[in-house]
Scaffold this active site. Structure first.
Site, mmCIF file in Angstrom:
data_model
loop_
_atom_site.group_PDB
_atom_site.id
_atom_site.type_symbol
_atom_site.label_atom_id
_atom_site.label_comp_id
_atom_site.label_asym_id
_atom_site.label_seq_id
_atom_site.Cartn_x
_atom_site.Cartn_y
_atom_site.Cartn_z
ATOM 1 N N SER A 66 -3.853 -12.333 10.557
ATOM 2 C CA SER A 66 -5.085 -12.207 11.333
ATOM 3 C C SER A 66 -5.147 -13.156 12.518
ATOM 4 O O SER A 66 -5.995 -12.997 13.403
ATOM 5 C CB SER A 66 -6.301 -12.459 10.437
ATOM 6 O OG SER A 66 -6.374 -13.836 10.103
ATOM 7 N N LYS A 103 -9.427 -19.520 10.475
ATOM 8 C CA LYS A 103 -10.221 -18.781 11.458
ATOM 9 C C LYS A 103 -10.444 -19.653 12.678
ATOM 10 O O LYS A 103 -10.309 -20.871 12.634
ATOM 11 C CB LYS A 103 -11.613 -18.442 10.878
ATOM 12 C CG LYS A 103 -11.620 -17.434 9.753
ATOM 13 C CD LYS A 103 -11.529 -16.022 10.276
ATOM 14 C CE LYS A 103 -11.598 -15.006 9.153
ATOM 15 N NZ LYS A 103 -11.077 -13.712 9.567
#
Lengths: 147, 426
Positions: A66, A103
């Site tokens: 991701s 993230k």
């Protein structure tokens, strides 16, 4: 009449490091610094460069894709520092719904959220209940020749 | 002023840093050498599981998923302890490790407000930097600091931080609520004898006639009374909770870089530690060795390592203790550093009588236990050398004790490249 000089201690004294003798040797008997001192033995230590706070720095392994857009790939090594105050723009490791996730901390229209770097993964708005910062990623190490 | 900082449920907290799913769960850590529980989370304590319980006694709870058990991961706990200590070294004027999870710090020269601020800052900084939640107790003596730490841990009015000013009404009120048996150095027998004399609370002891108690008990009792009054007179080596840990350490008159000197010091400490174990009929499950360079010489390179070595089996035998301590020293020693201090701690003690019982419970002979242990150790070594998963356990031996069959040690997240924590990119 004598003028007494009254010494008043500064209300907020600045801490100064105590002087200590330097343990460097000196070449030359004259006492002048030797030009050779500029070429003191040095080695480049990755640890010193990448680990600013050893007590609060941990290493993690990335699983997943991701964050590829930021150059963080599956199998990479993350250098994570818990001592750094997270700010928008930082890449973080956070506990999101019980899972340790990497993230990017960003704001979208003023709202803080955890974003990925891959269009397949949507941003996660931050709600205090579900999200907790574990540490700030200060470096990614991508090894080309694995052991 | 002394501060006592200790990690809450330390081993469990170490596991939780890297596995947050364990938060809120009943978690226990079991010793590898005898399968007894050596650490418990609050949730496990609430289930009524006592310290030292053989793991198979809670087997039914584990099988139901109510309790999670891990095998002890001393590499991890030792490293995390070191991080806590190093953080404290940065934030305070000096750290004296007392156990793997408890450390004294000096807090001199603060105003009362400054002291509280400093204590609070340590209280949030340690968990922030290392992940380990701690409690901070501050007072003018080691004994009072220990009590303050206890208050910080248990008293709802002092969440995590407590400062005891020896002469204050607040301290008087708090000491009146503490049983005399909860004071450092007051074991069960001394407690009973004091109770007979009408000394029931910490305040009672503080107010007692110190000289009279010295005659009736010992000079250490007199010192405890003085310490309760705020007069510091107990050395680190005098302090111990005999049943929990034993610590022997010494600063060198002249710092030394020589392994030979360190080996001599470690030998002495190990021997003394083993003696103390035998005196109180305890066995140690693990041994921690630490070295320190002189932090007041910042011109000299600093290196203050520590290492925990788990015993083959809980022991009070000087040879076993010595062997473990020297092994630890060999691993952490580096030449060219000038060491100022060395110390040896006996960790995770167990009562020798209880030990007999637990061995009788587990259906396994000594020989089988040793074989299992050797098997595990060989497996670990092969996997480390040749890559994770080189050797895996097949079907568990039918006769292997349950705790070995279900045993899993968590990964060595901070000391092994192949066992790092995973960050999911998802």
């Amino acid at each position: 009449m004598s003028h007494a000089i009254v010494l008043v201690p500064a209300p907020h004294p600045i801490g100064l490091p105590l002087p200590y003798p330097l343990a460097h040797g000196r070449a030359g008997i004259s006492g002048f610094p030797s030009p050779a001192q500029d070429y003191e033995e040095r080695t480049l230590d990755l640890n010193q460069r990448l680990v600013r706070h050893p007590t609060s720095t941990f290493f993690m392994k990335v699983e997943g894709d991701s964050m590829e857009g930021l150059g963080i790939r599956h199998g990479d090594l993350l250098v994570v520092d818990r001592a750094i105050e997270p700010r928008p723009g930082h890449v973080l490791v956070a506990l999101i719904e019980g899972e340790i996730t990497v993230k990017r901390y960003a704001t979208i229209d003023g709202e803080p959220c955890f974003c990925s770097a891959n269009p397949r993964y949507a941003p996660v708005p931050i709600t205090d209940r579900d999200c907790q910062v574990w540490g700030v990623v200060t470096a990614v190490i991508h090894e080309l020749l694995t052991r | 002023m002394f501060g006592l900082i200790d990690g809450n449920n330390f081993y469990v907290s170490c596991e939780r840093v890297f596995n947050p799913k364990l938060n809120g769960r009943a978690v226990g850590i079991m010793s590898n050498n005898d399968g007894c529980i050596v650490a418990r989370s609050n949730e496990l304590k609430a289930l009524g599981v006592e310290m030292g319980t053989p793991a198979h006694h809670v087997r039914h709870l584990v099988d139901r998923g109510e309790v999670i058990l891990y095998s002890s991961n001393y590499e991890l706990y030792g490293d995390m302890s070191h991080r806590v200590q190093a953080t404290l070294e940065q934030e305070t004027a000096g750290v004296e490790p007392y156990s793997i999870d408890e450390m004294f710090v000096r807090m001199d020269g603060f105003t009362p407000e400054g002291l509280l601020e400093h204590a609070n800052s340590l209280h949030w900084k340690i968990p922030r930097y290392t992940g380990i939640p701690v409690c901070v107790g501050v007072a003018a003596t080691h004994t009072l600091a220990k009590l303050a730490n206890r208050i910080a841990k248990k008293h709802p009015g002092y969440p995590g931080v407590c400062i005891l000013h020896a002469e204050s009404d607040e301290a008087k009120h708090l000491l009146q609520q503490i049983d005399v048996g909860d004071i450092w150095g007051i074991g069960r027998r001394l407690n009973e004898r004091l109770q007979i004399l009408g000394i029931k609370t910490a305040w009672d002891l503080r107010e007692a006639d110190a000289k009279r108690l010295r005659r009736k008990f010992s000079v250490n009792m007199e010192r405890t009374v003085l310490e309760l009054r705020g007069i510091s007179c107990l050395e680190m080596n005098d302090l111990h909770e005999p049943k929990k840990r034993i610590m022997t350490s010494r600063s060198f008159g002249r710092p030394t870089p020589h392994l030979h000197d360190l080996q001599g010091a470690i030998r002495q400490h190990a021997q003394r530690g083993a003696e103390k174990l035998r005196e109180q009929q305890s066995l140690a499950r693990a041994v921690l060795v630490f070295l320190k360079t002189d932090r007041f010489r910042p011109d000299l390179p600093q290196y203050s390592p520590s290492l925990v070595v788990e015993m083959e089996r809980p022991s009070q035998d000087t040879r076993d203790i010595l062997h473990a301590a020297q092994e630890a020293l060999r691993k952490i020693y580096r030449p060219k550093y000038s060491y100022k201090k060395a110390g040896v701690m006996m960790l995770d003690l167990t009562d020798e009588n209880r030990q007999q019982l637990s061995l009788m419970d587990t259906p396994q002979t000594e020989e089988e236990r040793q074989r299992s242990h050797k098997l595990m150790a060989t497996m670990d070594a092969l996997n480390e050398k040749m890559g994770k998963g080189t050797v895996r356990l097949g079907l568990p031996e039918k006769n292997a004790p349950w705790h070995l069959r279900c045993a899993h040690r968590s990964p060595r997240y901070t000391t092994n490249w192949d066992e790092l924590m995973v960050a999911h990119a998802k």
